[in-house]
Design a protein around this motif. Structure first.
Motif, mmCIF file in Angstrom:
data_model
loop_
_atom_site.group_PDB
_atom_site.id
_atom_site.type_symbol
_atom_site.label_atom_id
_atom_site.label_comp_id
_atom_site.label_asym_id
_atom_site.label_seq_id
_atom_site.Cartn_x
_atom_site.Cartn_y
_atom_site.Cartn_z
ATOM 1 N N ILE A 132 35.130 26.877 41.314
ATOM 2 C CA ILE A 132 34.453 26.685 40.031
ATOM 3 C C ILE A 132 33.138 27.459 39.964
ATOM 4 O O ILE A 132 32.825 28.090 38.947
ATOM 5 N N GLY A 133 32.334 27.409 41.036
ATOM 6 C CA GLY A 133 31.027 28.044 41.032
ATOM 7 C C GLY A 133 29.961 27.147 40.429
ATOM 8 O O GLY A 133 30.244 26.279 39.602
ATOM 9 N N HIS A 134 28.706 27.369 40.843
ATOM 10 C CA HIS A 134 27.643 26.451 40.449
ATOM 11 C C HIS A 134 27.293 26.565 38.971
ATOM 12 O O HIS A 134 26.895 25.562 38.349
ATOM 13 N N VAL A 135 27.433 27.739 38.383
ATOM 14 C CA VAL A 135 27.051 27.896 36.978
ATOM 15 C C VAL A 135 27.927 27.025 36.085
ATOM 16 O O VAL A 135 27.433 26.255 35.250
ATOM 17 N N ALA A 136 29.250 27.115 36.260
ATOM 18 C CA ALA A 136 30.159 26.317 35.436
ATOM 19 C C ALA A 136 30.072 24.836 35.784
ATOM 20 O O ALA A 136 30.133 23.972 34.900
ATOM 21 N N ASP A 157 40.117 36.982 40.203
ATOM 22 C CA ASP A 157 41.143 36.159 39.569
ATOM 23 C C ASP A 157 42.409 36.076 40.416
ATOM 24 O O ASP A 157 43.099 35.052 40.430
ATOM 25 N N ALA A 158 42.709 37.146 41.150
ATOM 26 C CA ALA A 158 43.924 37.159 41.971
ATOM 27 C C ALA A 158 43.866 36.126 43.094
ATOM 28 O O ALA A 158 44.904 35.739 43.627
ATOM 29 N N ARG A 159 42.664 35.714 43.482
ATOM 30 C CA ARG A 159 42.520 34.756 44.581
ATOM 31 C C ARG A 159 42.426 33.320 44.082
ATOM 32 O O ARG A 159 42.511 32.383 44.867
ATOM 33 N N ARG A 160 42.240 33.118 42.787
ATOM 34 C CA ARG A 160 42.047 31.765 42.261
ATOM 35 C C ARG A 160 43.286 30.908 42.463
ATOM 36 O O ARG A 160 43.200 29.745 42.849
ATOM 37 N N GLU A 161 44.456 31.490 42.227
ATOM 38 C CA GLU A 161 45.689 30.724 42.382
ATOM 39 C C GLU A 161 45.919 30.355 43.841
ATOM 40 O O GLU A 161 46.428 29.271 44.141
ATOM 41 N N ARG A 196 30.636 31.237 46.828
ATOM 42 C CA ARG A 196 31.035 31.835 45.543
ATOM 43 C C ARG A 196 29.956 32.783 45.033
ATOM 44 O O ARG A 196 30.246 33.885 44.539
ATOM 45 N N ALA A 197 28.678 32.379 45.173
ATOM 46 C CA ALA A 197 27.585 33.226 44.701
ATOM 47 C C ALA A 197 27.494 34.523 45.491
ATOM 48 O O ALA A 197 27.159 35.577 44.943
ATOM 49 N N VAL A 198 27.818 34.467 46.788
ATOM 50 C CA VAL A 198 27.695 35.650 47.646
ATOM 51 C C VAL A 198 28.880 36.588 47.492
ATOM 52 O O VAL A 198 28.729 37.811 47.416
ATOM 53 N N THR A 199 30.080 36.006 47.434
ATOM 54 C CA THR A 199 31.294 36.834 47.475
ATOM 55 C C THR A 199 31.971 36.995 46.127
ATOM 56 O O THR A 199 32.772 37.908 45.944
ATOM 57 N N GLY A 200 31.705 36.087 45.180
ATOM 58 C CA GLY A 200 32.466 36.101 43.945
ATOM 59 C C GLY A 200 33.875 35.580 44.195
ATOM 60 O O GLY A 200 34.241 35.193 45.312
ATOM 61 N N LEU A 201 34.693 35.557 43.146
ATOM 62 C CA LEU A 201 36.080 35.105 43.284
ATOM 63 C C LEU A 201 36.965 35.905 42.343
ATOM 64 O O LEU A 201 37.005 35.629 41.136
#
Length: 305
Positions: free
Chosen positions: A51-55, A185-189, A178-183
């Motif tokens: 999800i990440g901290h922003v959301a 979309d291909a890895r979300r599933e 999440r803040a350092v590496t991002g996510l």
């Protein structure tokens, strides 16, 4: 990654598999139960990373709404239930005790993952998990003070603080990664598949008392199961009908009926918790069947994440 994505697309079946394993493999359930805190921490880490901290934290208005919902769910509802039980003279009955405890508990840590499986935004549910757990040491005190059988407020507050520590470490680690590496979309599933596996393992451990009870006293288990379904789905459906068409309608409804009552197993005296073990095991069934049985009630929005 492809295997985890395949599991994510069949996440509801993974939950059913966990339920069946918890019922039919009591030795495995007993083996997993001591590791439940670690499993919950892993699940929270995966969810926070997804999800990440922003959301998850949202804007000030979203946090204010979450605070009001927590106070309603964890303070107003259990105090109302306890008042009704006292008025009719059943406040010490096992069913009344377990319902007051359930209503006093924060959202179960799997609530965001259930929202994901239903195609809805998991951030409001994670927000309620975080705020509800943080406030539990305060919201539970009036309930314990007014209940004649729920034991020491100090013990429950200490257990709630331990849970808050576990959640804080796992969530902060997930947000940080999440803040350092991002996510991508291909890895979300793939993350959703890993979370489904963690959920299946957790439910096996939580149902460690249910299999033996089902073999020795099936009628009692059936009665507790009926109470668990009525409490869980009843609260979800009532909340869904009451709050109207808001963006967080589904995740809030999921939280309304799915509470972390297992927290009290480590805080209250055995004389109080022993009768609750079967209910807690039964309570996992409607919780884990929510993505299947309530799918028509909670259809995914057109802009589902």
């Amino acid at each position: 990654m492809s295997a985890l994505a395949w599991i994510a697309r069949r996440g509801r079946l993974a939950l059913v598999a966990g339920l069946l394993a918890g019922l039919t493999l009591p030795e495995l359930a007993a083996l997993i139960r001591p590791w439940l805190p670690e499993c919950v921490a892993l699940l929270l880490f995966l969810t926070a990373f997804r999800i990440g901290h922003v959301a998850a934290l949202g804007a000030g208005e979203a946090r204010g709404r979450a605070l009001l919902l927590v106070l309603f769910f964890q303070l107003a509802l259990p105090l109302t239930a306890l008042g009704i039980a006292k008025a009719v003279g059943v406040e010490t009955a096992p069913l009344a005790v377990v319902l007051v405890l359930m209503l006093s508990a924060p959202a179960v840590s799997a609530s965001p993952n259930v929202a994901i499986m239903l195609g809805h935004d998991p951030a409001p549910a994670l927000r309620l998990v975080i705020i509800g757990t943080a406030l539990l040491p305060l919201t539970v005190l009036p309930v314990l003070a007014l209940s004649p059988v729920l034991g020491s407020p100090e013990e429950v507050a200490a257990a709630a603080l331990r849970l808050l520590g576990v959640i804080s470490i796992a969530v902060v680690a997930g947000f940080g990664l999440r803040a350092v590496t991002g996510l991508p979309d291909a890895r979300r599933e793939a993350l959703d598949g890993a979370a489904a596996i963690a959920l299946a393992v957790i439910v096996v451990g939580l149902m460690s008392a249910l299999g033996p009870a089902l073999a020795s006293d099936p009628l009692s288990v059936a009665a507790w199961g009926g109470a668990a379904f009525a409490a869980n789905f009843g609260l979800q459906l009532a909340c869904h009908a009451a709050i109207g068409a808001t963006p967080d309608r589904v995740p809030v409804s999921i939280v309304a009926g799915n509470r972390n009552i297992a927290l009290f197993l480590v805080a209250l005296p055995e004389a109080v918790t022993d009768p609750l073990l079967v209910f807690i095991g039964c309570y996992q069934i409607p919780m884990y069947l929510t993505p299947i049985l309530l799918r028509r009630v909670y259809p995914p929005p057109p802009e589902a994440p």
